[in-house]
Design a protein around this motif. Structure first.
Motif, PDB file in Angstrom:
ATOM      1  N   SER A  56       0.857  -1.186   0.000  1.00 33.16           N
ATOM      2  CA  SER A  56       0.000   0.000   0.000  1.00 33.16           C
ATOM      3  C   SER A  56       0.891   1.232   0.000  1.00 33.16           C
ATOM      4  O   SER A  56       2.105   1.140  -0.177  1.00 33.16           O
ATOM      5  N   VAL A  57       0.260   2.399   0.201  1.00 32.96           N
ATOM      6  CA  VAL A  57       1.049   3.620   0.356  1.00 32.96           C
ATOM      7  C   VAL A  57       1.892   3.465   1.620  1.00 32.96           C
ATOM      8  O   VAL A  57       1.370   3.241   2.709  1.00 32.96           O
ATOM      9  N   ALA A  96      -8.911   5.786  -0.327  1.00 33.69           N
ATOM     10  CA  ALA A  96      -8.987   5.185  -1.662  1.00 33.69           C
ATOM     11  C   ALA A  96      -8.634   6.208  -2.731  1.00 33.69           C
ATOM     12  O   ALA A  96      -7.879   5.913  -3.668  1.00 33.69           O
ATOM     13  N   GLY A  97      -9.168   7.425  -2.610  1.00 35.66           N
ATOM     14  CA  GLY A  97      -8.880   8.456  -3.597  1.00 35.66           C
ATOM     15  C   GLY A  97      -7.417   8.859  -3.607  1.00 35.66           C
ATOM     16  O   GLY A  97      -6.800   8.981  -4.679  1.00 35.66           O
ATOM     17  N   LEU A  98      -6.839   9.051  -2.430  1.00 36.87           N
ATOM     18  CA  LEU A  98      -5.429   9.423  -2.354  1.00 36.87           C
ATOM     19  C   LEU A  98      -4.537   8.308  -2.890  1.00 36.87           C
ATOM     20  O   LEU A  98      -3.563   8.566  -3.604  1.00 36.87           O
ATOM     21  N   SER A  99      -4.864   7.064  -2.557  1.00 34.55           N
ATOM     22  CA  SER A  99      -4.055   5.939  -3.028  1.00 34.55           C
ATOM     23  C   SER A  99      -4.133   5.796  -4.542  1.00 34.55           C
ATOM     24  O   SER A  99      -3.124   5.554  -5.213  1.00 34.55           O
ATOM     25  N   ALA A 100      -5.342   5.963  -5.101  1.00 31.60           N
ATOM     26  CA  ALA A 100      -5.513   5.846  -6.548  1.00 31.60           C
ATOM     27  C   ALA A 100      -4.716   6.924  -7.281  1.00 31.60           C
ATOM     28  O   ALA A 100      -4.016   6.635  -8.263  1.00 31.60           O
ATOM     29  N   GLY A 101      -4.816   8.156  -6.816  1.00 31.08           N
ATOM     30  CA  GLY A 101      -4.066   9.228  -7.459  1.00 31.08           C
ATOM     31  C   GLY A 101      -2.567   9.068  -7.315  1.00 31.08           C
ATOM     32  O   GLY A 101      -1.806   9.315  -8.256  1.00 31.08           O
ATOM     33  N   HIS A 124      -8.902   5.107 -11.411  1.00 28.26           N
ATOM     34  CA  HIS A 124      -8.601   3.939 -10.572  1.00 28.26           C
ATOM     35  C   HIS A 124      -9.315   3.947  -9.227  1.00 28.26           C
ATOM     36  O   HIS A 124      -9.029   3.089  -8.382  1.00 28.26           O
ATOM     37  N   PHE A 125     -10.250   4.875  -9.019  1.00 28.74           N
ATOM     38  CA  PHE A 125     -10.841   5.007  -7.690  1.00 28.74           C
ATOM     39  C   PHE A 125     -11.552   3.732  -7.239  1.00 28.74           C
ATOM     40  O   PHE A 125     -11.364   3.266  -6.112  1.00 28.74           O
ATOM     41  N   LEU A 126     -12.381   3.145  -8.083  1.00 31.08           N
ATOM     42  CA  LEU A 126     -13.184   1.993  -7.660  1.00 31.08           C
ATOM     43  C   LEU A 126     -12.339   0.784  -7.255  1.00 31.08           C
ATOM     44  O   LEU A 126     -12.576   0.197  -6.187  1.00 31.08           O
ATOM     45  N   PRO A 127     -11.346   0.375  -8.054  1.00 30.85           N
ATOM     46  CA  PRO A 127     -10.539  -0.760  -7.576  1.00 30.85           C
ATOM     47  C   PRO A 127      -9.758  -0.438  -6.311  1.00 30.85           C
ATOM     48  O   PRO A 127      -9.592  -1.305  -5.441  1.00 30.85           O
ATOM     49  N   PHE A 128      -9.292   0.807  -6.166  1.00 30.51           N
ATOM     50  CA  PHE A 128      -8.581   1.152  -4.937  1.00 30.51           C
ATOM     51  C   PHE A 128      -9.530   1.260  -3.751  1.00 30.51           C
ATOM     52  O   PHE A 128      -9.125   1.033  -2.604  1.00 30.51           O
ATOM     53  N   LEU A 129     -10.790   1.594  -4.016  1.00 35.98           N
ATOM     54  CA  LEU A 129     -11.779   1.560  -2.941  1.00 35.98           C
ATOM     55  C   LEU A 129     -11.931   0.137  -2.424  1.00 35.98           C
ATOM     56  O   LEU A 129     -11.978  -0.098  -1.213  1.00 35.98           O
ATOM     57  N   ALA A 130     -11.986  -0.823  -3.335  1.00 38.82           N
ATOM     58  CA  ALA A 130     -12.080  -2.222  -2.918  1.00 38.82           C
ATOM     59  C   ALA A 130     -10.836  -2.645  -2.140  1.00 38.82           C
ATOM     60  O   ALA A 130     -10.930  -3.320  -1.109  1.00 38.82           O
ATOM     61  N   VAL A 131      -9.659  -2.250  -2.638  1.00 36.24           N
ATOM     62  CA  VAL A 131      -8.409  -2.590  -1.947  1.00 36.24           C
ATOM     63  C   VAL A 131      -8.393  -1.995  -0.546  1.00 36.24           C
ATOM     64  O   VAL A 131      -7.875  -2.598   0.407  1.00 36.24           O
ATOM     65  N   THR A 179      -0.565  -6.201  -6.172  1.00 32.84           N
ATOM     66  CA  THR A 179      -1.867  -5.877  -6.764  1.00 32.84           C
ATOM     67  C   THR A 179      -2.047  -4.392  -7.074  1.00 32.84           C
ATOM     68  O   THR A 179      -2.421  -4.047  -8.199  1.00 32.84           O
ATOM     69  N   PRO A 180      -1.823  -3.460  -6.125  1.00 36.45           N
ATOM     70  CA  PRO A 180      -2.057  -2.047  -6.472  1.00 36.45           C
ATOM     71  C   PRO A 180      -1.124  -1.527  -7.556  1.00 36.45           C
ATOM     72  O   PRO A 180      -1.503  -0.636  -8.331  1.00 36.45           O
ATOM     73  N   TYR A 181       0.064  -2.080  -7.643  1.00 35.47           N
ATOM     74  CA  TYR A 181       1.002  -1.662  -8.686  1.00 35.47           C
ATOM     75  C   TYR A 181       0.523  -2.149 -10.059  1.00 35.47           C
ATOM     76  O   TYR A 181       0.588  -1.397 -11.049  1.00 35.47           O
TER      77      TYR A 181
END
Length: 285
Positions: A56-57, A96-101, A124-131, A179-181
């Motif tokens: 993650s971040v 989620a928003g900060l991580s996606a951006g 990428h907001f929705l997949p990062f919201l799930a993460v 996964t997030p990468y």
């Protein structure tokens, strides 16, 4: 393939070119209110280490082991019901928003895309919201269950649960940390990214070596970071949050380049100089 230390040096240089992104791990570290409160409330000498993978971040809290009393499972926020109902959903959305951006902007700069932070949030907001949500769904019920068991004197049951949970978390962390990468490099969905991470993990090789090198770095840094942040909080806490923000950016940039290099479906991040190429991969210099 470059060694772990060579990759770190490259990540440090690249992170300097994206310095404003360090605000994201700084903000997320400040949002870790439970950990901050534990540090400020502690009176004594504390020594600790952390283990971790770059899933993650990365913030200062990946390196600092906050002091605690009794049994606690830290989800990053207080678990009191009124607070959780009102604030946790907002915090999850913000994370989620900060991580996606953040991840999207790092990947875009690495592979030469034009996407900026805002574009990455939208994409990428929705997949990062799930993460972001999944760990809460897993940790919060366990935390509430542990508190309930503890209330009836079930200390042994709690210990058994922790002994079972820890290896499970380590295994899942190893299998899925890429996964997030892959979400932002491949510009794909969550399930496809998770499957890609799993395949890289079970193949071992460079993925395993990088994971070991990263985990060893976390252990070494955490011993110093925990001592400074917890035992000298007036100075260590603000310095740790800010310095940990840049270190987190360095490690996320380094890891993004690594995943781009080893994943055949990700776009190229460019060639390494000849002196950094080899037939194998080393987790050390």
């Amino acid at each position: 393939m470059p060694s772990f230390t060579v990759r770190l040096a490259d990540g440090w240089r690249r992170a300097g070119d994206q310095f404003p992104l360090a605000l994201v791990p700084i903000v997320l570290a400040v949002m870790q209110t439970d950990s901050i409160r534990q540090v400020l409330a502690y009176d004594g000498v504390h020594v600790g280490i952390k283990f971790g993978v770059p899933a993650s971040v990365v913030t200062i809290w990946q390196f600092v082991d906050p002091p605690s009393t009794g049994v606690s499972v830290n989800a990053g926020l207080p678990l009191s019901l009124p607070f959780a109902v009102v604030v946790v959903p907002l915090v999850v959305l913000l994370r989620a928003g900060l991580s996606a951006g953040y991840f999207g902007a790092i990947a875009a700069r690495l592979v030469g895309r034009d996407d900026d932070f805002a574009t990455s949030v939208r994409a990428h907001f929705l997949p990062f919201l799930a993460v972001t949500v999944l760990p809460y769904l897993f940790v919060v019920p366990f935390a509430l269950g542990a508190v309930g068991v503890g209330g009836v004197g079930g200390g042994g049951a709690i210990l058994v649960a922790i002994l079972v949970l820890a290896p499970l978390l380590l295994a899942v962390g190893y299998l899925l940390w890429a996964t997030p990468y892959l979400l932002v490099l491949r510009e794909t969905g969550l399930l496809a990214a998770a499957r890609g991470s799993y395949r890289l993990a079970v193949d071992g090789g460079p993925y395993l070596s990088y994971t070991v090198g990263y985990a060893a770095l976390v252990v070494l840094v955490s011993a110093v970071a925990t001592a400074v942040v917890v035992n000298v909080p007036a100075v260590g806490l603000p310095v740790g949050i800010v310095g940990g923000g840049f270190l987190g950016l360095v490690l996320n940039v380094t890891t993004m380049r690594f995943v781009a290099d080893v994943d055949p479906q990700s776009p190229s991040a460019g060639e390494w100089p000849d002196q950094h190429r080899s037939g194998g991969y080393s987790a050390s210099a």
